[in-house]
Design a protein around this motif. Structure first.
Motif, PDB file in Angstrom:
ATOM      1  N   TYR A  63       7.088  -1.104  -9.103  1.00 26.02           N
ATOM      2  CA  TYR A  63       7.309  -2.101  -8.059  1.00 26.02           C
ATOM      3  C   TYR A  63       7.298  -1.416  -6.694  1.00 26.02           C
ATOM      4  CZ  TYR A  63      12.068  -0.287  -8.680  1.00 26.02           C
ATOM      5  OH  TYR A  63      13.160   0.540  -8.807  1.00 26.02           O
ATOM      6  N   VAL A  64       7.215  -2.222  -5.666  1.00 25.07           N
ATOM      7  CA  VAL A  64       7.290  -1.739  -4.293  1.00 25.07           C
ATOM      8  C   VAL A  64       8.614  -2.249  -3.743  1.00 25.07           C
ATOM      9  CG1 VAL A  64       6.257  -1.849  -1.990  1.00 25.07           C
ATOM     10  CG2 VAL A  64       4.787  -1.790  -4.012  1.00 25.07           C
ATOM     11  N   GLU A  65       9.357  -1.370  -3.108  1.00 29.14           N
ATOM     12  CA  GLU A  65      10.655  -1.786  -2.571  1.00 29.14           C
ATOM     13  C   GLU A  65      10.829  -1.306  -1.136  1.00 29.14           C
ATOM     14  OE1 GLU A  65      14.161  -0.052  -4.322  1.00 29.14           O
ATOM     15  OE2 GLU A  65      13.196   1.887  -4.517  1.00 29.14           O
ATOM     16  N   LYS A  66      11.681  -1.988  -0.435  1.00 27.54           N
ATOM     17  CA  LYS A  66      12.095  -1.542   0.887  1.00 27.54           C
ATOM     18  C   LYS A  66      13.433  -0.847   0.660  1.00 27.54           C
ATOM     19  CE  LYS A  66      12.511  -3.123   5.623  1.00 27.54           C
ATOM     20  NZ  LYS A  66      12.381  -4.292   6.510  1.00 27.54           N
ATOM     21  N   MET A  67      13.391   0.517   0.619  1.00 24.42           N
ATOM     22  CA  MET A  67      14.596   1.277   0.300  1.00 24.42           C
ATOM     23  C   MET A  67      15.510   1.339   1.512  1.00 24.42           C
ATOM     24  SD  MET A  67      15.073   5.049  -1.413  1.00 24.42           S
ATOM     25  CE  MET A  67      14.085   4.667  -2.832  1.00 24.42           C
ATOM     26  N   PRO A  68      16.765   0.907   1.347  1.00 24.43           N
ATOM     27  CA  PRO A  68      17.721   0.913   2.456  1.00 24.43           C
ATOM     28  C   PRO A  68      18.053   2.336   2.928  1.00 24.43           C
ATOM     29  CG  PRO A  68      18.570  -0.351   0.581  1.00 24.43           C
ATOM     30  CD  PRO A  68      17.337   0.350   0.125  1.00 24.43           C
ATOM     31  N   VAL A  69      18.450   2.432   4.172  1.00 22.40           N
ATOM     32  CA  VAL A  69      18.824   3.719   4.779  1.00 22.40           C
ATOM     33  C   VAL A  69      19.887   4.416   3.941  1.00 22.40           C
ATOM     34  CG1 VAL A  69      19.896   4.792   6.810  1.00 22.40           C
ATOM     35  CG2 VAL A  69      18.155   3.010   7.101  1.00 22.40           C
ATOM     36  N   LYS A  70      20.874   3.649   3.485  1.00 15.55           N
ATOM     37  CA  LYS A  70      21.967   4.213   2.679  1.00 15.55           C
ATOM     38  C   LYS A  70      21.421   4.938   1.446  1.00 15.55           C
ATOM     39  CE  LYS A  70      24.401   1.873  -0.328  1.00 15.55           C
ATOM     40  NZ  LYS A  70      25.090   0.863  -1.030  1.00 15.55           N
ATOM     41  N   ASP A  71      20.470   4.312   0.745  1.00 12.75           N
ATOM     42  CA  ASP A  71      19.881   4.930  -0.445  1.00 12.75           C
ATOM     43  C   ASP A  71      19.028   6.144  -0.081  1.00 12.75           C
ATOM     44  OD1 ASP A  71      21.124   2.940  -1.864  1.00 12.75           O
ATOM     45  OD2 ASP A  71      19.282   1.848  -2.364  1.00 12.75           O
ATOM     46  N   LEU A  72      18.252   6.016   0.993  1.00 15.28           N
ATOM     47  CA  LEU A  72      17.432   7.150   1.440  1.00 15.28           C
ATOM     48  C   LEU A  72      18.305   8.364   1.750  1.00 15.28           C
ATOM     49  CD1 LEU A  72      14.969   5.246   3.803  1.00 15.28           C
ATOM     50  CD2 LEU A  72      14.356   6.393   1.653  1.00 15.28           C
TER      51      LEU A  72
END
Length: 163
Positions: free
Chosen positions: A119-128
């Motif tokens: 899948y394609v996701e918009k990874m949140p800053v917190k996770d990054l």
């Protein structure tokens, strides 16, 4: 009585002949690979470029079942709870393991085959920031992460790492 002896002879002959049958071992398809998670096979896998093309066609929210081969770029050095794999043209995919049900060796490298969902996701800053910290990035590098990132991702339920 003759009929009973004939049947007994036939049964005995079958038992003796089947006992002489030599068992032929089939080669294990995955014997050159270490397996993690669910048992998967090599058959039906896509090459990296094929997977990269499929990722390019996905939009945020799309999910597809996948099995593909790639090369490991990086593994979580703390537990082996995620890895990054190569796509083409310098792109990469983040691979996590279904329900944290298994991990890979922290020193894993080389060829990998994984099966799961892409899948394609918009990874949140917190996770990054979390993944950067896991990877041992410096505080300065982590502080520079200020925007979410569109990421190619895989949730794998089975992984084979070439030995």
């Amino acid at each position: 009585m003759k009929l009973l002896i004939a049947k007994f002879s036939t049964i005995l002959s079958v038992m003796v002949l089947s006992g002489c049958k030599q068992e032929v071992k089939k080669p294990v398809e995955n014997e050159a690979y270490a397996s993690f998670g669910d048992s998967i096979t090599l058959s039906g896998k896509w090459e990296t470029r094929d997977m990269d093309n499929r990722f390019a066609q996905l939009e945020k929210g799309d999910t597809i079942p996948v099995k593909f081969t790639s090369r490991i770029i990086e593994v979580c050095p703390k537990k082996g709870c995620w890895m990054k794999v190569e796509l083409t043209d310098g792109r990469q995919a983040m691979v996590r393991f279904k329900d944290y049900g298994f991990f890979v060796p922290t020193d894993a490298s080389g060829e990998v085959v994984m099966e799961g969902k892409a899948y394609v996701e918009k990874m949140p800053v917190k996770d990054l920031k979390h993944y950067a910290e896991d990877a041992g990035k410096s505080e300065e590098e982590i502080a520079q992460i200020t925007e979410p990132e569109i990421t190619y991702a895989v949730e794998a339920h089975g992984v084979l790492i070439k030995q």
